[in-house]
Each structure stands twice: as C-alpha cells, then as structure tokens.
Motif scaffolding. Structure first.
Motif, mmCIF file in Angstrom:
data_model
loop_
_atom_site.group_PDB
_atom_site.id
_atom_site.type_symbol
_atom_site.label_atom_id
_atom_site.label_comp_id
_atom_site.label_asym_id
_atom_site.label_seq_id
_atom_site.Cartn_x
_atom_site.Cartn_y
_atom_site.Cartn_z
ATOM 1 N N CYS A 69 8.291 32.176 13.819
ATOM 2 C CA CYS A 69 8.156 30.844 13.217
ATOM 3 C C CYS A 69 8.973 30.799 11.932
ATOM 4 O O CYS A 69 9.323 31.835 11.363
ATOM 5 C CB CYS A 69 6.699 30.495 12.944
ATOM 6 N N ILE A 70 9.288 29.595 11.506
ATOM 7 C CA ILE A 70 9.955 29.362 10.223
ATOM 8 C C ILE A 70 8.958 28.599 9.359
ATOM 9 O O ILE A 70 8.538 27.496 9.730
ATOM 10 C CB ILE A 70 11.243 28.517 10.397
ATOM 11 N N PRO A 71 8.518 29.188 8.236
ATOM 12 C CA PRO A 71 7.602 28.449 7.356
ATOM 13 C C PRO A 71 8.328 27.279 6.702
ATOM 14 O O PRO A 71 9.562 27.209 6.730
ATOM 15 C CB PRO A 71 7.180 29.499 6.326
ATOM 16 N N LYS A 72 7.542 26.370 6.117
ATOM 17 C CA LYS A 72 8.172 25.190 5.513
ATOM 18 C C LYS A 72 9.260 25.613 4.539
ATOM 19 O O LYS A 72 9.114 26.577 3.795
ATOM 20 C CB LYS A 72 7.140 24.285 4.856
ATOM 21 N N VAL A 73 10.377 24.908 4.637
ATOM 22 C CA VAL A 73 11.546 25.248 3.833
ATOM 23 C C VAL A 73 11.506 24.487 2.512
ATOM 24 O O VAL A 73 10.952 23.395 2.425
ATOM 25 C CB VAL A 73 12.866 24.970 4.590
ATOM 26 N N ARG A 74 12.111 25.094 1.503
ATOM 27 C CA ARG A 74 12.146 24.481 0.170
ATOM 28 C C ARG A 74 13.317 23.525 -0.001
ATOM 29 O O ARG A 74 13.282 22.622 -0.817
ATOM 30 C CB ARG A 74 12.215 25.565 -0.895
ATOM 31 N N HIS A 75 14.387 23.773 0.787
ATOM 32 C CA HIS A 75 15.606 22.960 0.686
ATOM 33 C C HIS A 75 16.100 22.657 2.095
ATOM 34 O O HIS A 75 15.823 23.397 3.035
ATOM 35 C CB HIS A 75 16.694 23.713 -0.088
ATOM 36 N N ARG A 76 16.864 21.583 2.209
ATOM 37 C CA ARG A 76 17.436 21.213 3.512
ATOM 38 C C ARG A 76 18.173 22.405 4.111
ATOM 39 O O ARG A 76 18.864 23.140 3.411
ATOM 40 C CB ARG A 76 18.377 20.033 3.344
ATOM 41 N N ARG A 77 18.020 22.583 5.410
ATOM 42 C CA ARG A 77 18.572 23.751 6.095
ATOM 43 C C ARG A 77 18.921 23.356 7.518
ATOM 44 O O ARG A 77 18.328 22.455 8.094
ATOM 45 C CB ARG A 77 17.498 24.842 6.095
ATOM 46 N N VAL A 78 19.897 24.061 8.105
ATOM 47 C CA VAL A 78 20.291 23.856 9.498
ATOM 48 C C VAL A 78 20.379 25.225 10.156
ATOM 49 O O VAL A 78 20.843 26.185 9.542
ATOM 50 C CB VAL A 78 21.648 23.122 9.608
ATOM 51 N N SER A 79 19.929 25.308 11.395
ATOM 52 C CA SER A 79 20.144 26.532 12.172
ATOM 53 C C SER A 79 20.555 26.138 13.584
ATOM 54 O O SER A 79 20.184 25.071 14.068
ATOM 55 C CB SER A 79 18.896 27.422 12.205
ATOM 56 N N ILE A 80 21.343 26.991 14.194
ATOM 57 C CA ILE A 80 21.732 26.801 15.589
ATOM 58 C C ILE A 80 21.302 28.045 16.352
ATOM 59 O O ILE A 80 21.648 29.158 15.972
ATOM 60 C CB ILE A 80 23.249 26.585 15.756
ATOM 61 N N THR A 81 20.518 27.837 17.413
ATOM 62 C CA THR A 81 20.101 28.939 18.278
ATOM 63 C C THR A 81 20.934 28.871 19.543
ATOM 64 O O THR A 81 21.003 27.824 20.193
ATOM 65 C CB THR A 81 18.607 28.855 18.611
ATOM 66 N N PHE A 82 21.590 29.974 19.863
ATOM 67 C CA PHE A 82 22.462 30.076 21.027
ATOM 68 C C PHE A 82 21.713 30.809 22.133
ATOM 69 O O PHE A 82 21.282 31.945 21.939
ATOM 70 C CB PHE A 82 23.735 30.858 20.676
ATOM 71 N N HIS A 83 21.548 30.136 23.272
ATOM 72 C CA HIS A 83 20.865 30.709 24.432
ATOM 73 C C HIS A 83 21.799 30.707 25.638
ATOM 74 O O HIS A 83 22.772 29.975 25.669
ATOM 75 C CB HIS A 83 19.654 29.848 24.842
ATOM 76 N N ARG A 84 21.404 31.464 26.638
ATOM 77 C CA ARG A 84 22.022 31.362 27.962
ATOM 78 C C ARG A 84 20.903 31.101 28.950
ATOM 79 O O ARG A 84 19.944 31.858 29.025
ATOM 80 C CB ARG A 84 22.774 32.624 28.358
#
Length: 124
Positions: free
Chosen positions: A92-107
């Motif tokens: 899990c990702i806990p609540k973030v303090r600042h705007r953030r972006v992540s990209i998860t790459f799957h197959r």
C-alpha cells in the motif's frame, strides 16, 4: 528496462497503470492480480513517497497503515516486484504529503487476455 536488465525479456510489459496522487491520497492494501505475469515494476515521479509491505497491513486511520516493511520510493526510482513481494505480501501507499505520480508496468498473461484481444504490433 529489459535492455538495462531491470526486468527479464519474458516480462515485456503490455499493460500500464498510472496513479496520480493529490495531497492526502493513498492506495489501500492489496496484492496485484495474478493475471499479471511476475515480474512487474513501479516508477515514481514528482515527489518521494514510501511503500509498505506486509502479510497483514492494518488500517490505523484514513490513509494511515501499520505494516511489516517500509521502503522509500525516491523520485525516479524503479521498484521491481517479484516472488513473495508480488505474490504473498500486501502493498500500500500511505497518504502522500505532496502531489505524486507513479506508473506500474505489468504484462498480462497471454492466456488471460480478453476475448478477441489483438496486441498492437508497434507496442510489442
């Protein structure tokens, strides 16, 4: 990422999840669906955050969790998930303090692709 030996050639991604977090957003505890081939990876952008792992992750409050392992995700980092980290442990990702972006790459497992799905040759 294959060329840099981050992921094996058998895991060339064909599916992407883009998460855009505003301040206070989080991702609750989960295990990524097993229709996705292991190994997969997550790239972090804009601001650092932490990711939490554990067989059980307890909800303490809104966007707050108690976990077994906490790993920092600096800007530009690539987290590779495989083995127990992808199959057994929740994340899990806990609540973030600042705007953030992540990209998860799957197959997507070729045997689990939707009926009539035709991959785009340019992406392959």
């Amino acid at each position: 990422m294959v060329r840099w030996d981050i992921v094996p050639a058998t895991c060339i991604q064909n599916s992407y999840i883009i998460n855009i977090y505003d301040e206070g957003y989080c991702i609750p505890p989960h295990i990524d669906h097993h229709d996705f081939v292991r190994t997969f990876c997550m790239v972090s952008f804009m601001n650092k955050s932490n990711i939490l792992f554990g067989k059980e992750i307890y909800i303490v409050g809104p966007g707050e969790f108690r976990e077994t392992v906490e790993i920092p995700l600096p800007v530009g980092s690539i987290l590779v998930l495989k083995g127990n980290g992808a199959d057994v442990a929740k994340q899990c990702i806990p609540k973030v303090r600042h705007r953030r972006v992540s990209i998860t790459f799957h197959r997507m497992d070729d045997n689990k692709a939707p009926y009539g799905f035709q991959p785009d040759p340019k992406l392959e």
